[in-house]
Scaffold this motif. Sequence first.
Motif, mmCIF file in Angstrom:
data_model
loop_
_atom_site.group_PDB
_atom_site.id
_atom_site.type_symbol
_atom_site.label_atom_id
_atom_site.label_comp_id
_atom_site.label_asym_id
_atom_site.label_seq_id
_atom_site.Cartn_x
_atom_site.Cartn_y
_atom_site.Cartn_z
ATOM 1 N N THR A 46 35.753 53.643 40.301
ATOM 2 C CA THR A 46 35.972 52.566 41.262
ATOM 3 C C THR A 46 37.446 52.509 41.638
ATOM 4 O O THR A 46 38.307 52.664 40.784
ATOM 5 C CB THR A 46 35.571 51.210 40.640
ATOM 6 O OG1 THR A 46 34.183 51.236 40.323
ATOM 7 C CG2 THR A 46 35.845 50.064 41.594
ATOM 8 N N VAL A 48 39.983 49.799 43.550
ATOM 9 C CA VAL A 48 40.087 48.443 44.082
ATOM 10 C C VAL A 48 41.439 48.278 44.785
ATOM 11 O O VAL A 48 42.472 48.695 44.246
ATOM 12 C CB VAL A 48 39.971 47.402 42.931
ATOM 13 C CG1 VAL A 48 40.119 45.981 43.456
ATOM 14 C CG2 VAL A 48 38.645 47.563 42.193
ATOM 15 N N THR A 89 32.604 48.216 49.582
ATOM 16 C CA THR A 89 32.711 46.790 49.841
ATOM 17 C C THR A 89 33.919 46.572 50.745
ATOM 18 O O THR A 89 35.030 46.985 50.410
ATOM 19 C CB THR A 89 32.865 46.009 48.518
ATOM 20 O OG1 THR A 89 31.733 46.291 47.689
ATOM 21 C CG2 THR A 89 32.933 44.523 48.761
ATOM 22 N N THR A 122 28.648 46.462 51.571
ATOM 23 C CA THR A 122 28.666 45.056 51.232
ATOM 24 C C THR A 122 29.936 44.435 51.773
ATOM 25 O O THR A 122 30.956 45.108 51.873
ATOM 26 C CB THR A 122 28.662 44.912 49.694
ATOM 27 O OG1 THR A 122 27.520 45.570 49.179
ATOM 28 C CG2 THR A 122 28.642 43.474 49.268
ATOM 29 N N ARG A 123 29.860 43.151 52.101
ATOM 30 C CA ARG A 123 31.061 42.450 52.535
ATOM 31 C C ARG A 123 31.741 41.813 51.341
ATOM 32 O O ARG A 123 31.098 41.156 50.527
ATOM 33 C CB ARG A 123 30.672 41.370 53.545
ATOM 34 C CG ARG A 123 31.866 40.691 54.163
ATOM 35 C CD ARG A 123 31.402 39.861 55.340
ATOM 36 N NE ARG A 123 32.510 39.273 56.045
ATOM 37 C CZ ARG A 123 32.393 38.727 57.249
ATOM 38 N NH1 ARG A 123 31.226 38.717 57.844
ATOM 39 N NH2 ARG A 123 33.440 38.205 57.839
ATOM 40 N N PRO A 125 35.922 41.763 48.999
ATOM 41 C CA PRO A 125 37.255 42.359 48.854
ATOM 42 C C PRO A 125 37.144 43.878 48.763
ATOM 43 O O PRO A 125 36.272 44.393 48.062
ATOM 44 C CB PRO A 125 37.763 41.767 47.529
ATOM 45 C CG PRO A 125 36.886 40.581 47.241
ATOM 46 C CD PRO A 125 35.565 40.859 47.890
ATOM 47 N N PHE A 317 43.278 45.747 31.549
ATOM 48 C CA PHE A 317 43.188 44.378 31.042
ATOM 49 C C PHE A 317 44.275 44.041 30.030
ATOM 50 O O PHE A 317 44.198 43.036 29.352
ATOM 51 C CB PHE A 317 41.795 44.153 30.432
ATOM 52 C CG PHE A 317 40.705 44.335 31.436
ATOM 53 C CD1 PHE A 317 40.470 43.372 32.402
ATOM 54 C CD2 PHE A 317 39.921 45.478 31.433
ATOM 55 C CE1 PHE A 317 39.468 43.539 33.338
ATOM 56 C CE2 PHE A 317 38.921 45.651 32.375
ATOM 57 C CZ PHE A 317 38.684 44.682 33.333
ATOM 58 N N VAL B 48 28.265 41.478 44.656
ATOM 59 C CA VAL B 48 29.600 40.890 44.730
ATOM 60 C C VAL B 48 29.489 39.374 44.546
ATOM 61 O O VAL B 48 28.625 38.737 45.162
ATOM 62 C CB VAL B 48 30.246 41.197 46.108
ATOM 63 C CG1 VAL B 48 31.621 40.556 46.226
ATOM 64 C CG2 VAL B 48 30.334 42.694 46.344
ATOM 65 N N THR B 89 33.808 45.522 37.883
ATOM 66 C CA THR B 89 35.133 45.016 38.217
ATOM 67 C C THR B 89 35.184 43.546 37.828
ATOM 68 O O THR B 89 34.352 42.755 38.285
ATOM 69 C CB THR B 89 35.418 45.197 39.727
ATOM 70 O OG1 THR B 89 35.318 46.586 40.047
ATOM 71 C CG2 THR B 89 36.803 44.712 40.088
ATOM 72 N N PRO B 125 38.370 41.332 41.743
ATOM 73 C CA PRO B 125 37.341 40.323 42.021
ATOM 74 C C PRO B 125 35.982 40.797 41.490
ATOM 75 O O PRO B 125 35.620 41.957 41.685
ATOM 76 C CB PRO B 125 37.328 40.241 43.549
ATOM 77 C CG PRO B 125 38.621 40.870 43.997
ATOM 78 C CD PRO B 125 38.988 41.872 42.968
ATOM 79 N N SER B 127 32.630 42.159 40.670
ATOM 80 C CA SER B 127 31.741 43.023 41.452
ATOM 81 C C SER B 127 31.077 44.012 40.499
ATOM 82 O O SER B 127 31.704 44.503 39.561
ATOM 83 C CB SER B 127 32.578 43.747 42.511
ATOM 84 O OG SER B 127 31.845 44.759 43.130
#
Lengths: 318, 318
Positions: A46, A48, A89, A122-123, A125, A317, B48, B89, B125, B127
Motif C-alpha cells: 500500500t 498512502v 482510493t 473508492t472515494r 483519502p 507506528f 474506507v 491502513t 486514514p 482503510s
Amino acid sequence: MREFDLIDHIRARTGLPRGDVDLGIGDDAALLRVPEGQSLAVCVDTMVAGVHFPAGTAPRELGWKSLAVNLSDLAAMGATPAFATLALTLPVADARWIGDFVDGWLALAQQHDVALVGGDTTRGPLSITVAAHGYVPHGQAMRRDGARVGDIVAVSGTLGDGAAGLDVVENRVSGESASWLCVRLNRPTPRVALGGALRGIATACIDVSDGLTADLGHLCKASGVGACIAMNDLPLSAALTDYIDLPTARGWQLSGGDDYELCFTVAPAHWPEAQARAAAAGVPVCAIGVIEAEPGVRVIRADGQCIPAMAKGWDHFA
Amino acid sequence: MREFDLIDHIRARTGLPRGDVDLGIGDDAALLRVPEGQSLAVCVDTMVAGVHFPAGTAPRELGWKSLAVNLSDLAAMGATPAFATLALTLPVADARWIGDFVDGWLALAQQHDVALVGGDTTRGPLSITVAAHGYVPHGQAMRRDGARVGDIVAVSGTLGDGAAGLDVVENRVSGESASWLCVRLNRPTPRVALGGALRGIATACIDVSDGLTADLGHLCKASGVGACIAMNDLPLSAALTDYIDLPTARGWQLSGGDDYELCFTVAPAHWPEAQARAAAAGVPVCAIGVIEAEPGVRVIRADGQCIPAMAKGWDHFA
C-alpha cells in the motif's frame, strides 16, 4: 467522471492479453490458470499520500511506482510477474489524473507483460494498494531464510539514491544529479531479470525497501545468522557523490529506504557464477560483506571500526 | 505497539495451515500451489471509514466484513475460498483494536479455511483492502454473461436487510429486529456453499452488494439481455417488515446495498434442481423474475404497473 467510466477507462487500457487469463476485470472475480509446475507468488503493498509519497507526487510516477514496489518483491523471490490487482482510493475522479496514472502503470506493466485483472475504486483519502502475482518453478523460490555462515552478502545497482531523491523533492533541488536521483525515487527499476537469474544460486534474497541494514537484518533473522558489511564497499552512484557529502551519503545507503535493489547471499564458490549471471541480466552486483554466526548486522566504518548497525528501518507506528 | 509487533500478532493468529500454502506471511511474497485442474479466482475490495462504514464501527465487525464481502465475490463465481491478503491502513497501532479485528476476521476465516498469506500495514486514514483467492474447476466458474432470454431470475436469502441495518446504525435504533438487521449489515454471510452448489446449473450469477437492480443490471448488460422482476416476489425478512413500512422496505430491497445475497439465472427446466441444491446447501432461494430480450431492468410494482428500475446503485464519484 463516474465510477463506471473510470473503471472502463482503466480496464480498456490495462488488461494486457495473456494466455493464462481466462477472465479479467469486469466480473465478481478474475479467473487465472497457473501453469503446471509453477508456484504462485503473491505480494501486496500500500502507498498512502503523505506517508509513502509527498501529496503532490505526479500520478504518472505513482502508477509506475505502485506496480514497481510489488514487482520488486516478486523479483526478490525469483518469480516472473504475471498479473496484478489495483485498489485505488481517490478524493475525486479526475479523468486526467487517472489517464496519467495508467500511463505510468502501463509503461512498466508492458515491460513485464503484467495484466491488470481486477480492482476496486473508492472515494477517500488518496491511497493505492496493489497485489502482484508471479510464477516460480515449484521449490525454486529464493527465500529469506537460506543464508549460511560464510556466504557473501551482495547487492545490485547502487544504494542511497532513493533517500537522496526524497531529499531532492523535499528541498526542491534542481540540476542533473538531482533529477536523476528523483527518477531513482519515483521510477525504481524492479530487478526482475536479476531475481530470475539468481534462482538456484543465491541462498537467500530480499529487496531493499526499508533500508539496507533493516532489510539485511530481516534476512539474517529469518536465517538465524548475522552479517558484517563494509561501509566502503557499498556501491555509490556518481549522482549521489555529486549531490551530497560522503558521510551523509553513507548514512542514506545504510538506513535510507526506497532503493528497490536486491540484497542476496551466495556461497563464495558460487560468487563468480552469480556475477556472470548478473552481468548477463544487465545488472551490476557488488559484494559488501559476509554472513557470520553472531546475530545482528554490523558495519565496518570508513575508519575500520566495526559497530552494530543502529538503523531499524521505517516503522509506521513508532 | 510497533509495526513488526503488529504484523507478528496478525501472522501468529491468521496463518491457518493449508496444504497449498508453501510459504505464508513473512517473506517478500507468499508461495502457493494451485491444485491441478483448478482455476484461480481473484477479487479485491476496499472498505474506507466514513464511506463504506461509519467511523465508529467495531473492529470485530470490520474484520469479519472485510473478508465476507470478498468471499461473497468468490461465492458468486462458484469458487471455493482458499487464501487472502490484507492491506490495513490505521491511524494508530492499537493492540486491542488489532486483536478485535483479528477475532472478527478469524471467526469467518476458520469457517471457510481461509489462510492469510500476506499483507501490508501502514499508518494513515482507516482503510482495509482485502484480496481473496479461491479455486474453481477449469471452465466451471459462474460468470455474469451467461443469462439467456426466458431464464428465471432468483435470489438467495432476503433482501433489504443491509440498508435497514444502516438505518438502524444511523438512527441508533434499539430492539430485537433492529439488532438482527445490524448483524445482517455488519456480519453478512457469504453464500459460499450455495455458489458451489449452483455451479453447472445457474447460467449467470452476481452478488448483491450495490443493490439488486444495479447488480442485476450489470448481469443483464454483460449477458446482452434485460430482466423484469416482480416487487411482490422480493423476499422480505420478518425483521425488516417489523422494522419499517412496506413501501420503504421495497425501496431498500430494490436499491439498497450490502445484502451479499446471490442473484442468479437458471433455465426454467432446471429451476426445481436449483431449488433442491439450494435447500441442500441450507439457503432458501426465491424466483423474482424473468430474463427478457429488451435491455434494462424493469420492476412490476405492487399495483401491477411495470416501470423501468431507476436505481443505479452506488457510484462513489457521482
